[in-house]
Scaffold this motif. Structure first.
Motif, short mmCIF file in Angstrom:
data_model
loop_
_atom_site.label_atom_id
_atom_site.label_comp_id
_atom_site.label_asym_id
_atom_site.label_seq_id
_atom_site.Cartn_x
_atom_site.Cartn_y
_atom_site.Cartn_z
N ASN A 1 7.23 6.96 0.42
CA ASN A 1 7.58 5.54 0.36
C ASN A 1 7.84 4.98 -1.03
N THR A 2 7.44 5.70 -2.07
CA THR A 2 7.72 5.25 -3.44
C THR A 2 9.21 4.95 -3.64
N ASP B 1 1.00 9.64 1.52
CA ASP B 1 2.28 8.99 1.85
C ASP B 1 3.23 9.06 0.67
N HIS C 1 -8.73 -4.69 -0.35
CA HIS C 1 -7.36 -4.33 0.07
C HIS C 1 -7.07 -4.75 1.51
N HIS D 1 -3.70 8.19 1.29
CA HIS D 1 -3.08 7.99 -0.02
C HIS D 1 -3.56 9.02 -1.04
N HIS E 1 -8.76 4.48 3.47
CA HIS E 1 -7.75 4.17 2.46
C HIS E 1 -8.44 4.32 1.10
N GLU F 1 3.18 0.14 -7.71
CA GLU F 1 3.90 1.31 -7.17
C GLU F 1 4.42 2.17 -8.33
N ASP G 1 2.55 6.17 6.23
CA ASP G 1 2.40 4.72 6.05
C ASP G 1 3.68 3.97 6.43
N GLN H 1 0.48 10.11 -7.70
CA GLN H 1 0.13 10.57 -6.35
C GLN H 1 0.86 11.88 -6.02
N VAL I 1 1.48 4.17 -9.64
CA VAL I 1 0.76 5.15 -8.84
C VAL I 1 1.67 6.24 -8.22
N HIS J 1 -7.23 5.16 -3.09
CA HIS J 1 -6.33 5.63 -4.17
C HIS J 1 -7.13 6.15 -5.36
N GLY K 1 -5.44 -1.50 -3.44
CA GLY K 1 -4.20 -0.87 -3.02
C GLY K 1 -2.98 -1.50 -3.66
N VAL K 2 -1.84 -0.98 -3.27
CA VAL K 2 -0.57 -1.39 -3.87
C VAL K 2 -0.09 -2.72 -3.28
N PHE K 3 -0.15 -2.85 -1.96
CA PHE K 3 0.45 -4.01 -1.32
C PHE K 3 -0.49 -5.19 -1.13
N1 ARG Z 1 -0.64 0.82 2.00
C1 ARG Z 1 -0.66 1.43 0.72
C2 ARG Z 1 -1.18 0.45 -0.30
O1 ARG Z 1 -0.81 -0.70 -0.23
C3 ARG Z 1 0.71 1.89 0.35
C4 ARG Z 1 0.83 2.64 -0.90
C5 ARG Z 1 2.23 3.04 -1.11
N2 ARG Z 1 2.46 3.74 -2.35
C6 ARG Z 1 2.22 5.01 -2.57
N3 ARG Z 1 2.58 5.52 -3.70
N4 ARG Z 1 1.67 5.76 -1.69
O2 ARG Z 1 -1.91 0.81 -1.16
#
Ligand code: ARG
Length: 435
Positions: A302-303, A299, A176, A277, A257, A323, A349, A330, A326, A259, A222-224
């Motif tokens: 931010n969704t 976080d 990630h 997360h 970090h 996204e 975040d 979350q 998750v 998830h 991760g998501v991004f």
């Molecule tokens: N920086 C985190 C990632 O990329 C952001 C996750 C955002 N999404 C969430 N549901 N928290 O994994």
């Protein structure tokens, strides 16, 4: 240079002479005192609201907090009266990336030169402190830009919050925290990759050497990030332990970090201090965190932003899909963790959504199970404890910095009013006054 050489050198001799003269010529330094009054104060340590607070701040630190009529003050004492307002301690965000911009996602990042992100950081630091966040943990940036920002803010070159910098997030190849956006011929990679005992330990020391005050690791996908799944564990317990052992020895906390459930448990077993997360939490993970005194920094705002604006901002379809996968899970984990009495602190975040919108997460935290007071404590006293900074931030109390914000209305009934912070003071200096 040896002492002899220094004294031989004319420039140094001059400095020494000036210094000696200064000892005799400098006038006695007077203390700078400011008294702040308001109608109400949220006492985040006790979870109560008190009336007619009088806060005295000398040289940036709170020296006393009382209530009642404000004392008569002479010309030598500054006065900030906030009639009709409620004051709270400056807020703390445990997870931001000041040098990132939500509006520039996916491959659009490559249109900007490396130092651009530091420039963005200057604007973001201002937006953050003006939103009432007077302390942030910056959990990952390139080029030591977070250390540079911190130095610029401390020298009063630019406005911004107190920064606890992590410098680069430490991660593994293809993980990630690597850069997986380009094909092999570009040889693009994070400058802070580390695998295996020696490399991980050296990396922690190097970060410390160049200004890190906290260590960030990427324990799962991760998501991004491109080409990772949120569930996959990316560091072994042994690798995490190596990082933690050296970081703790050097007096730094470790933020992971994570998830996926296995990665979260590995991070707790490895001894980290906060889980960022924390999306997939089963009962065992929550129990383990409680036993180990690990805080969750989740976080959960931010969704909304990503699903509404991500595509327009250039975020990869892969990330949007993750996204969608998750986000809801979350939030249910958040609800479970809060109900189980786990420590949950405020981490947004920011950079996934625009800086300065951080407080929008507070109502979401209430929607998913916190009382308003719990949400406020998550962003003040609880966060200060998780930072190891109970001595100086997170409460309006003697000894701490004069970091005070003011809102209209009662935030212990509606945390949403914190999205409209009217007044911000940091270290006894007014940063924003929009009354
Ligand atoms: N920086 C985190 C990632 O990329 C952001 C996750 C955002 N999404 C969430 N549901 N928290 O994994």
């Amino acid at each position: 240079m040896r002492m002899f050489d220094i004294l031989k050198n004319g420039r140094w001799r001059l400095c020494a002479a000036a210094f000696t003269a200064g000892v005799f010529l400098a006038p006695a330094a007077y203390a700078d005192t400011v008294i702040v009054t308001a109608d109400h104060m949220v006492d985040t340590l006790n979870g109560t609201v008190t009336d007619n607070p009088v806060v005295t701040i000398t040289d940036g630190r709170i020296v006393s907090v009382s209530s009642g009529a404000a004392p008569e003050t002479g010309d030598d004492i500054r006065r900030v009266d906030l009639p009709g307002m409620t004051i709270l301690p400056g807020l703390i965000d445990m997870h931001v990336h000041l040098t990132g911009l939500a509006e520039i996602g996916g491959y659009r990042m490559f249109q900007y030169t490396d130092a651009f992100w530091t420039v963005a950081g200057v604007a973001n630091a201002r937006a953050t402190v003006e939103a009432g966040f007077t302390t942030v943990r910056n959990l990952g940036s390139s080029d030591y830009a977070d250390v540079a920002l911190k130095q610029g803010i401390e020298r009063a070159l630019v406005p911004g919050p107190r920064i606890v910098p992590a410098t680069y997030a430490i991660g593994v190849t293809g993980g990630h925290c690597d850069n997986n956006f380009l094909p092999p011929s570009y040889d693009a990679k994070s400058e802070a990759l580390a695998e295996g005992k020696a490399a991980l330990r050296a990396r922690v020391r190097e970060h410390r050497k160049y200004g890190a005050e906290v260590i960030k690791i990427c324990a799962t996908g991760g998501v991004f990030s491109k080409g990772t799944t949120v569930g996959e564990q990316q560091m072994s317990v042994d690798e995490i332990r190596d990082v933690v052992e050296i970081a703790h020895m050097l007096g730094m906390k470790v933020a992971a970090h994570a998830h996926g459930n296995e990665g979260i448990k590995a991070a707790i077993r490895g001894g980290v201090d906060t889980i960022e997360h924390a999306s997939y939490l089963d009962d065992e993970a929550i129990r383990m965190a409680k036993e180990a005194g690990v805080a969750f920094s989740m976080d959960i705002y931010n969704t909304e932003y990503t699903l509404a604006e991500g595509e327009k901002n250039g975020v990869l379809e892969e990330s949007l899909a993750k996204e969608r996968q998750v986000g809801g899970i979350q939030r249910e984990s958040f609800r479970k963790a809060v109900a189980a009495g786990a420590t949950v602190v405020f981490g947004s975040d920011a950079a996934i959504f625009p800086h300065g919108h951080n407080a929008r997460q507070l109502p979401v935290m209430v929607r998913f199970g916190m009382t308003p007071v719990q949400a406020l404590q998550a962003a003040t006293s609880k966060a200060a404890r998780a930072l190891g900074r109970e001595g100086d931030v997170g409460a309006i109390a003697a000894g701490r910095y004069g970091d005070i914000i003011a809102v209209e209305g009662d935030p212990t009934r509606d945390v949403g009013i914190l999205t409209n912070v009217r007044f911000v003071m940091k270290g006894g200096e007014v940063v924003k006054d929009a009354r």
